[in-house]
Scaffold this motif. Structure first.
Motif, mmCIF file in Angstrom:
data_model
loop_
_atom_site.group_PDB
_atom_site.id
_atom_site.type_symbol
_atom_site.label_atom_id
_atom_site.label_comp_id
_atom_site.label_asym_id
_atom_site.label_seq_id
_atom_site.Cartn_x
_atom_site.Cartn_y
_atom_site.Cartn_z
ATOM 1 N N ILE A 99 0.838 -1.205 0.000
ATOM 2 C CA ILE A 99 0.000 0.000 0.000
ATOM 3 C C ILE A 99 0.870 1.252 0.000
ATOM 4 C CG2 ILE A 99 -1.681 1.322 1.344
ATOM 5 C CD1 ILE A 99 -2.783 -1.354 2.358
ATOM 6 N N TRP A 100 1.902 1.255 0.844
ATOM 7 C CA TRP A 100 2.798 2.412 0.922
ATOM 8 C C TRP A 100 3.511 2.629 -0.411
ATOM 9 C CZ3 TRP A 100 8.226 2.853 0.686
ATOM 10 C CH2 TRP A 100 8.736 4.106 1.061
ATOM 11 N N GLU A 101 4.024 1.555 -1.011
ATOM 12 C CA GLU A 101 4.739 1.675 -2.277
ATOM 13 C C GLU A 101 3.827 2.178 -3.392
ATOM 14 O OE1 GLU A 101 6.260 -2.221 -2.829
ATOM 15 O OE2 GLU A 101 7.887 -1.988 -1.369
ATOM 16 N N GLU A 102 2.626 1.646 -3.476
ATOM 17 C CA GLU A 102 1.715 2.060 -4.538
ATOM 18 C C GLU A 102 1.256 3.502 -4.366
ATOM 19 O OE1 GLU A 102 -1.385 -0.859 -4.600
ATOM 20 O OE2 GLU A 102 -0.177 -2.322 -5.712
ATOM 21 N N SER A 103 1.214 3.973 -3.134
ATOM 22 C CA SER A 103 0.819 5.367 -2.911
ATOM 23 C C SER A 103 1.893 6.326 -3.411
ATOM 24 C CB SER A 103 0.546 5.621 -1.432
ATOM 25 O OG SER A 103 1.747 5.602 -0.668
ATOM 26 N N GLY A 104 3.113 5.835 -3.624
ATOM 27 C CA GLY A 104 4.205 6.684 -4.082
ATOM 28 C C GLY A 104 4.110 7.096 -5.536
ATOM 29 N N ILE A 105 3.172 6.528 -6.297
ATOM 30 C CA ILE A 105 3.048 6.893 -7.715
ATOM 31 C C ILE A 105 1.725 7.594 -8.008
ATOM 32 C CG2 ILE A 105 4.664 5.177 -8.577
ATOM 33 C CD1 ILE A 105 2.280 3.387 -9.264
ATOM 34 N N VAL A 106 1.066 8.117 -6.980
ATOM 35 C CA VAL A 106 -0.165 8.880 -7.174
ATOM 36 C C VAL A 106 -0.055 10.198 -6.412
ATOM 37 C CG1 VAL A 106 -1.586 6.825 -7.519
ATOM 38 C CG2 VAL A 106 -1.312 7.764 -5.214
ATOM 39 N N PHE A 107 -0.967 11.100 -6.715
ATOM 40 C CA PHE A 107 -0.973 12.396 -6.047
ATOM 41 C C PHE A 107 -1.054 12.220 -4.533
ATOM 42 C CE2 PHE A 107 -2.363 13.927 -10.243
ATOM 43 C CZ PHE A 107 -1.650 15.108 -10.343
ATOM 44 N N PRO A 140 -6.449 14.697 -17.678
ATOM 45 C CA PRO A 140 -7.437 14.330 -16.647
ATOM 46 C C PRO A 140 -7.518 12.818 -16.425
ATOM 47 C CG PRO A 140 -8.366 15.853 -18.259
ATOM 48 C CD PRO A 140 -7.060 15.374 -18.814
ATOM 49 N N ASN A 141 -8.068 12.461 -15.292
ATOM 50 C CA ASN A 141 -8.421 11.072 -14.963
ATOM 51 C C ASN A 141 -7.223 10.144 -14.815
ATOM 52 O OD1 ASN A 141 -11.228 11.814 -15.321
ATOM 53 N ND2 ASN A 141 -10.869 11.665 -17.537
ATOM 54 N N ASP A 142 -6.090 10.703 -14.439
ATOM 55 C CA ASP A 142 -4.902 9.861 -14.227
ATOM 56 C C ASP A 142 -4.189 10.354 -12.968
ATOM 57 O OD1 ASP A 142 -2.593 8.370 -14.248
ATOM 58 O OD2 ASP A 142 -2.205 8.628 -16.390
ATOM 59 N N ASP A 143 -4.362 9.634 -11.869
ATOM 60 C CA ASP A 143 -3.772 10.039 -10.592
ATOM 61 C C ASP A 143 -2.268 9.822 -10.531
ATOM 62 O OD1 ASP A 143 -6.128 10.941 -9.519
ATOM 63 O OD2 ASP A 143 -6.643 9.045 -8.545
ATOM 64 N N HIS A 144 -1.685 9.246 -11.593
ATOM 65 C CA HIS A 144 -0.250 8.966 -11.582
ATOM 66 C C HIS A 144 0.584 10.150 -12.072
ATOM 67 C CE1 HIS A 144 -2.155 4.954 -11.747
ATOM 68 N NE2 HIS A 144 -1.137 4.584 -10.988
ATOM 69 N N LEU A 145 -0.050 11.253 -12.421
ATOM 70 C CA LEU A 145 0.664 12.366 -13.040
ATOM 71 C C LEU A 145 1.038 13.449 -12.034
ATOM 72 C CD1 LEU A 145 -1.438 12.604 -16.315
ATOM 73 C CD2 LEU A 145 0.605 11.226 -15.840
ATOM 74 N N TYR A 146 1.294 13.027 -10.804
ATOM 75 C CA TYR A 146 1.680 13.953 -9.736
ATOM 76 C C TYR A 146 2.937 14.737 -10.068
ATOM 77 C CZ TYR A 146 5.446 10.719 -8.738
ATOM 78 O OH TYR A 146 6.576 9.955 -8.854
ATOM 79 N N HIS A 147 3.801 14.189 -10.938
ATOM 80 C CA HIS A 147 5.098 14.803 -11.245
ATOM 81 C C HIS A 147 4.940 16.064 -12.078
ATOM 82 C CE1 HIS A 147 4.359 12.830 -15.073
ATOM 83 N NE2 HIS A 147 4.292 11.672 -14.442
ATOM 84 N N GLY A 148 3.853 16.179 -12.855
ATOM 85 C CA GLY A 148 3.577 17.406 -13.592
ATOM 86 C C GLY A 148 4.118 17.470 -15.003
ATOM 87 N N TYR A 149 4.690 16.379 -15.539
ATOM 88 C CA TYR A 149 5.333 16.440 -16.847
ATOM 89 C C TYR A 149 4.436 15.962 -17.998
ATOM 90 C CZ TYR A 149 9.618 17.478 -14.349
ATOM 91 O OH TYR A 149 10.559 18.078 -13.549
ATOM 92 N N ALA A 150 3.138 15.753 -17.742
ATOM 93 C CA ALA A 150 2.199 15.305 -18.775
ATOM 94 C C ALA A 150 1.136 16.380 -18.970
ATOM 95 C CB ALA A 150 1.566 13.975 -18.389
ATOM 96 N N VAL A 151 1.515 17.503 -19.552
ATOM 97 C CA VAL A 151 0.649 18.675 -19.595
ATOM 98 C C VAL A 151 -0.491 18.486 -20.595
ATOM 99 C CG1 VAL A 151 0.550 21.161 -19.977
ATOM 100 C CG2 VAL A 151 2.587 20.139 -18.946
ATOM 101 N N HIS A 152 -1.676 18.882 -20.174
ATOM 102 C CA HIS A 152 -2.873 18.880 -21.015
ATOM 103 C C HIS A 152 -3.293 20.297 -21.373
ATOM 104 C CE1 HIS A 152 -7.382 19.085 -21.267
ATOM 105 N NE2 HIS A 152 -7.134 18.205 -22.210
ATOM 106 N N ASP A 153 -3.097 21.237 -20.455
ATOM 107 C CA ASP A 153 -3.450 22.635 -20.696
ATOM 108 C C ASP A 153 -2.315 23.512 -20.187
ATOM 109 O OD1 ASP A 153 -4.483 25.177 -20.881
ATOM 110 O OD2 ASP A 153 -6.474 24.623 -20.146
ATOM 111 N N PHE A 154 -1.598 24.119 -21.125
ATOM 112 C CA PHE A 154 -0.435 24.941 -20.783
ATOM 113 C C PHE A 154 -0.822 26.310 -20.228
ATOM 114 C CE2 PHE A 154 1.183 21.788 -23.698
ATOM 115 C CZ PHE A 154 2.473 21.534 -23.286
#
Length: 632
Positions: A99-107, A140-154
């Motif tokens: 659980i701890w490890e998987e939480s590391g790849i989401v917001f 949108p709809n992807d909780d794995h993009l916490y890093h910010g490098y997958a921009v949808h709206d600049f």
């Protein structure tokens, strides 16, 4: 329909512009030159600054109990401070580690307002420039993009982080406290905003057919063309890509994902994994013609400079942009920033591979990140696994020396021991400097080396709290400073803003001394010969498996020399004669100690040392185990 073929969506709002031609965007850009005196001026030199890099999702969300405000007063909150007994509190039950490890790849929940609440923490640490990871709206709809490098709206801030007003407020408060703000930006690619027909493709030099832009649910149901303003899909701002100018099919190369990261033109034209490559134009800088996509992004980033009063940009994946687009961007942004009074707007590029020096020279970047062999040597030298010369030989004081082979002037390179990628490790295990017991004993020596040698020093969030980053991949070196479900040391729900941590306190002292002495920021640099007997001098080097010795260097500015030294031996103090500049000192002259750490009882503390006629001129130093000292 506008003149450039992009549908007119009507006027967007100041908080939700849809196009770079929206009145809210154009007004900011057109009025900025007349407001020149109201913008925060650039520093005279960026090598005078101490940078601090953080990922917004992983730093603070506010509400950390017992943290200190700008005036040093305690703030109450619901997140308790970390105690040693909390180490591992997230992995106590059998299923907890997963659980701890998987939480590391989401917001995790860090926000711009949270960062704002820690400006006092950053100032007391000694940071004078804050580098923020990307904050623009993600796919949108992807909780794995916490890093910010997958921009949808600049043109929009991701709601996970807050609002555009939050960004402006953060910059204003930072400026009031003497801290500049640098924002991480992306031009090479967008998020995964469309799908190829038949699934994802690998680069083979051909252009592939596209199934369509993704709708607000993430499915590629929309035609691969600009959205029809008279028949918009449901939740249009979550569809396709924004601003509207980027919805043209010609904005994308559409050549599939990169497989060979060093194969030209694959690494220029290919997608960055699932992130879709934007067509910025030829990588050749001469006779360059910018594409519509590049022109749009230049307008976007000019807008954010003017709107938020930013002081610089860190530009992502510059290698994959090419020299032509990078030079056009640098020229455009530098000229606009100068127009509004920011004469030294900072553009630092992430340049992987071996061309960093050439790219800086060719494109007009102000500096590159030292994330390759510079970081590797900076990491390994204090631990005794790299010869001192291997690090110091990467730097030269004149550009004609070792040109093209990592010869850097003092202000052309940003250096740090930890960061969020560790590209120099490739596919091997990634951890922080303090991932082993030796790292904890040597972290002050490493930070001292980083802060007082050539380059623009940068501290990665959590290093001052000795985060270990144990785990093996990128996620583990991106712990949540405020705890969350993915806190450092395999913890949760505990924050790490501990200003009583000895490392925090000593870094603060080193940063203060660095500001007092121009030699530590702007001086020439010399690795010094040492001797155990006062007769046989030489540069220390590894003899066997690990170097345990004094490593000393001088910074010289005008007629002032500051002698710095670390001890790579973590078990005992080390003594040695250390060479000085022969022409700047007289026999019998006394140098005073301006910094010494640690100051353990039982270790002789030399407040001053006398200059003697040895190897020209030298002094006799005693450096504590794993310690760092400075004399002038």
């Amino acid at each position: 329909m506008s003149e450039n073929g992009i549908p007119s969506f009507g006027a967007g709002t100041a908080s939700n512009p849809r196009s770079v031609n929206d009145p809210s965007v154009r007004n900011v850009l057109s009025q900025a030159p007349s407001q020149r005196g109201q913008y925060h001026p650039s520093p005279s030199s960026w090598e005078d600054q101490q940078l601090y890099f953080l990922l917004p999702d992983r730093f603070s969300k506010g509400g950390e109990d017992g943290t200190l405000d700008l005036e040093g007063k305690q703030i109450p909150g619901d997140i308790r401070p970390f105690a040693q007994s909390d180490n591992g509190n997230a992995i106590k039950l059998p299923n907890d580690p997963k659980i701890w490890e998987e939480s590391g790849i989401v917001f995790q929940g860090g926000t711009l307002k949270g960062i704002q609440s820690k400006v006092g923490y950053l100032k007391r640490l000694g940071a004078s420039a804050l580098w923020l990871g990307p904050i623009f709206k993600q796919v949108p709809n992807d909780d794995h993009l916490y890093h910010g490098y997958a921009v949808h709206d600049f043109l929009e801030i991701d709601p996970h982080f807050g609002t555009r007003e939050d960004l402006r407020d953060l910059v204003k408060i930072a400026h009031d406290e003497g801290i500049y703000v640098i924002l991480d930006i992306i031009l090479n690619h967008s998020g995964d905003v469309f799908a190829y027909k038949g699934g994802e493709k690998q680069w083979n030099g051909n252009r592939f057919d596209v199934e369509g832009f993704r709708d607000s649910t993430g499915n590629p149901t929309l035609r691969f063309q600009p959205l029809d303003a008279t028949n918009l899909p449901k939740n249009p701002k979550d569809c396709a890509i924004w601003p509207a100018e980027l919805q043209s099919p010609n904005s994308f190369t559409r050549e599939g994902a990169i497989s060979n990261w060093d194969n030209w033109p694959e690494y220029i034209r290919g997608d960055f994994l699932s992130l879709k490559d934007l067509d910025l134009g030829s990588d050749a800088p001469d006779n360059f013609a910018p594409t519509s996509a590049l022109q749009t992004l230049c307008e976007v980033y000019k807008y954010w400079i003017a709107y938020a009063d930013l002081d610089g940009y860190r530009i992502d994946t510059v290698k994959h942009m090419g020299d032509g687009p990078t030079r056009h961007l640098c020229t455009t942004l530098h000229e606009f920033a100068s127009l509004i009074g920011k004469e030294n707007f900072f553009l630092v590029g992430e340049v992987t591979g071996g061309r960093a020096f050439d790219v800086v020279e060719t494109t007009g970047l102000d500096a590159a990140l030292g994330i390759g062999n510079v970081q590797e040597k900076l990491w390994n030298l204090p631990k005794g696994f790299a010869d001192p010369a291997a690090y110091f030989d990467l730097f030269r004081n004149a550009t004609y020396l070792k040109k093209g082979t990592n010869a850097w002037m003092r202000n052309k390179l940003v250096t740090m021991i930890d960061d969020h990628d560790q590209v120099w490790r490739g596919g091997s295990t990634k951890t922080r400097f303090c991932s082993d017991p030796e790292g904890n004993k040597l972290v002050l020596a490493a930070l001292g080396l980083n802060l007082t040698t050539l380059g623009i020093p940068c501290i990665y969030y959590g290093t001052e709290q000795q985060f270990d980053g144990q785990g093996g991949s990128d996620r583990y070196i991106r712990e949540a400073m405020f705890g969350g479900s993915f806190g450092a040391f395999r913890s949760k729900d505990r924050h790490f803003f501990n200003e009583s941590n000895p490392v925090f306190q000593e870094v603060s002292k080193i940063c203060e001394i660095r500001q007092q002495y121009a030699a530590l920021r702007r001086g020439r640099q010399y690795l010094r010969e040492i001797s155990g007997n006062g007769k046989d001098f030489g540069i220390p080097r590894i003899l066997g498996g690990r170097l345990t010795a004094i490593v000393a260097w001088s910074r010289i500015f005008a007629d002032q020399e500051i002698l710095c030294a670390i001890n790579t031996d973590t078990e005992k103090p080390t003594e040695a004669f250390v060479t000085l500049d022969n022409g700047l000192h007289k026999n019998g002259e006394v140098l005073k100690c301006i910094y010494r750490s640690p100051t353990d009882e039982g270790v002789e503390s030399r407040e001053s040392v006398a200059v003697s006629r040895l190897n020209g001129k030298a002094v006799f130093l005693s450096v504590p185990a794993g310690g760092f000292v400075m004399y002038t």
